[in-house]
Design an enzyme around this catalytic site. Structure first.
Site, PDB file in Angstrom:
ATOM      1  N   ASP A 202      26.968  45.718  20.185  1.00  0.00           N
ATOM      2  CA  ASP A 202      26.615  46.675  19.128  1.00  0.00           C
ATOM      3  C   ASP A 202      27.086  48.091  19.431  1.00  0.00           C
ATOM      4  OD1 ASP A 202      25.050  44.655  17.691  1.00  0.00           O
ATOM      5  OD2 ASP A 202      23.581  44.910  19.297  1.00  0.00           O
TER       6      ASP A 202
ATOM      7  N   LYS B 114      32.435  48.363  18.178  1.00  0.00           N
ATOM      8  CA  LYS B 114      33.792  47.842  18.421  1.00  0.00           C
ATOM      9  C   LYS B 114      34.579  47.669  17.137  1.00  0.00           C
ATOM     10  CE  LYS B 114      32.103  44.302  20.643  1.00  0.00           C
ATOM     11  NZ  LYS B 114      30.700  44.767  20.783  1.00  0.00           N
TER      12      LYS B 114
ATOM     13  N   GLY C 273      28.924  40.739  15.427  1.00  0.00           N
ATOM     14  CA  GLY C 273      28.720  41.461  14.184  1.00  0.00           C
ATOM     15  C   GLY C 273      29.463  42.781  14.198  1.00  0.00           C
TER      16      GLY C 273
END
Length: 431
Positions: free
Chosen positions: A13, A16, A40
């Site tokens: 998280d 990226k 995600g």
């Protein structure tokens, strides 16, 4: 020519997706090399928000080849739904723009069922915090040599044999967990149906990337999760089921390690974690609440609230070393705006002994207490800054101190989710 690996340097998280998208402008190929759709990545492009889980972040940029490598475990049904969603946002995706390695293992419905059943059966304190999407069981089947891979979908006899071998292993496991046996015929029908959609994307990725490299094309290798979730070097057992560190980029697509020219680690200006596991610099006070609210800290994949804490330089030194990082991109600096005083974890106290790294043993990790260094904050806004001259003096001091403590230079700074709100210090693609 320069080929770049992008990895998360914390517990995932870190932002990226935005950075891979920003770098993809300089790349010809973007390749995912590990993980599954538990990743995600959120991209904001011209006001449009794209949420990606299985697809490489470069897929939303025209003129790029996107690749899903063999180091990934792939849920084919999820992939087709994600392709449909992104196509619905006006992005063209075809076998000419997206390729899936023929030797990529598949995540099947029973993998998710097993994942969730195990987590439900686990007692408090032993839960891993898995997303329940079957990632771990799919990797187990890969190393157990019972995976069904993309290429297997092309041959009926091979497919049946692979399914039978998998069921020999999984049905006894399910019985022990009180889960009903797998419906073999229904599973085979599902695989025959999805094969029509998946096989057009199948390709010998190792060969194609080798040819691209010979042609002087630039390859951007995209990792998922973060280095502290690495199966070998993360906070085991609260980790993912694959190698996340930069060395996996080579084996995850089938290209030699000499093809990697630059490793860029993505790092938040503070620290977050989703799920269970140790977190020495975690905050349970108003500062932690403030970081979470200002940083909108909810998982892209799970929607779960992230645990928040001060920047941990001791952990970053570790991940910079294990991934051989040449530079980092520091993200979410703007979340720290307005703090009068900031803290940086520089080491740990373990039963009265000072450590400059997080130990391997789980019980020792749990007993590590952060040793902090305080640094002055800033009242001015850094949001949207695109040059050093736009940053407050104390923000620059913070960045420079981070560099010193982690022993790795800052190559980029991200000051908002917007793609252009990025300060370039060193271009990772520079020849």
């Amino acid at each position: 020519m320069a080929n770049v690996v992008v990895v998360g340097a914390q517990w995932g998280d870190e932002g990226k997706g935005k950075i891979v998208d920003w770098l993809s402008e300089r790349a010809d190929v973007v390749a995912r090399f590990q993980g599954g759709h538990n990743a995600g990545h959120t991209l904001v492009i011209d006001g449009n928000v794209y949420k990606l889980h299985a697809l490489p972040s470069g897929v939303v940029r025209g003129g790029k080849l996107s690749v899903i490598g063999n180091g990934v475990v792939l849920d084919p049904w999820h992939l087709m739904k994600e392709i449909a969603t992104i196509r619905g946002q006006g992005v063209e995706i075809s076998p000419e723009t997206l390729m899936v390695a023929e030797n990529t293992p598949l995540i099947l419905p029973f993998h998710g069922e097993l994942d969730r059943a195990r987590e439900e059966a686990a007692s408090k304190g032993t839960k891993i915090g898995t997303t329940g999407r079957g990632i771990g069981p799919a990797y187990e089947d890969k190393v157990g040599r019972r995976s069904i891979r993309v290429a297997d979908l092309a041959d009926e006899a091979t497919l049946i044999a692979r399914v039978d071998r998998a069921l020999q292993h999984h049905d006894p496991l399910r019985k022990g967990l009180g889960v009903s046996p797998i419906d073999r015929d229904a599973l085979l029908d599902q695989l025959r149906e999805i094969s029509k959609d998946i096989l057009p994307f199948a390709a010998p990725v190792w060969k194609i990337l080798g040819e691209k490299r010979k042609q002087g094309k630039r390859i951007l290798f995209e990792g998922a999760q973060g280095a502290l979730l690495d199966i070998d070097f993360g906070t085991y057992p609260f980790v993912t089921s694959s190698n996340v560190i930069a060395g996996q980029a080579a084996t995850g697509v089938g290209i030699g390690p000499g093809s990697i020219d630059y490793v860029l680690g993505i790092v938040k200006a503070y620290t977050t974690r989703v799920g269970e596991g140790p977190f020495p610099s975690e905050l349970h006070d108003a500062d932690g609440q403030r970081l979470g609210e200002r940083g909108h800290e909810f998982g892209t994949t799970t929607g779960r609230k992230r645990r928040c804490g001060w920047f941990d330089a001791a952990l970053l030194r570790q991940t910079c070393a294990t991934s051989g990082m040449n530079g980092i991109c520091l993200t979410k600096l703007d979340v720290l705006d307005g703090f009068e005083t900031l803290k940086i974890c520089v080491a740990y106290d373990l039963d009265g002994k000072r450590l400059d790294y997080l130990p391997t043993a789980q019980d020792e990790q749990a007993r590590c207490k952060p040793i902090y260094e305080e640094i002055a904050g800033w009242s001015e806004s850094t949001e949207g800054a695109r040059s050093w001259s736009e940053l407050p003096a104390n923000a620059i001091k913070y960045v420079k101190r981070v560099e010193e403590l982690i022993e790795c230079p800052v190559a980029l700074l991200s000051t908002s989710p917007e793609r252009e709100d990025t300060i370039l210090v060193t271009d990772p693609f520079a020849d």
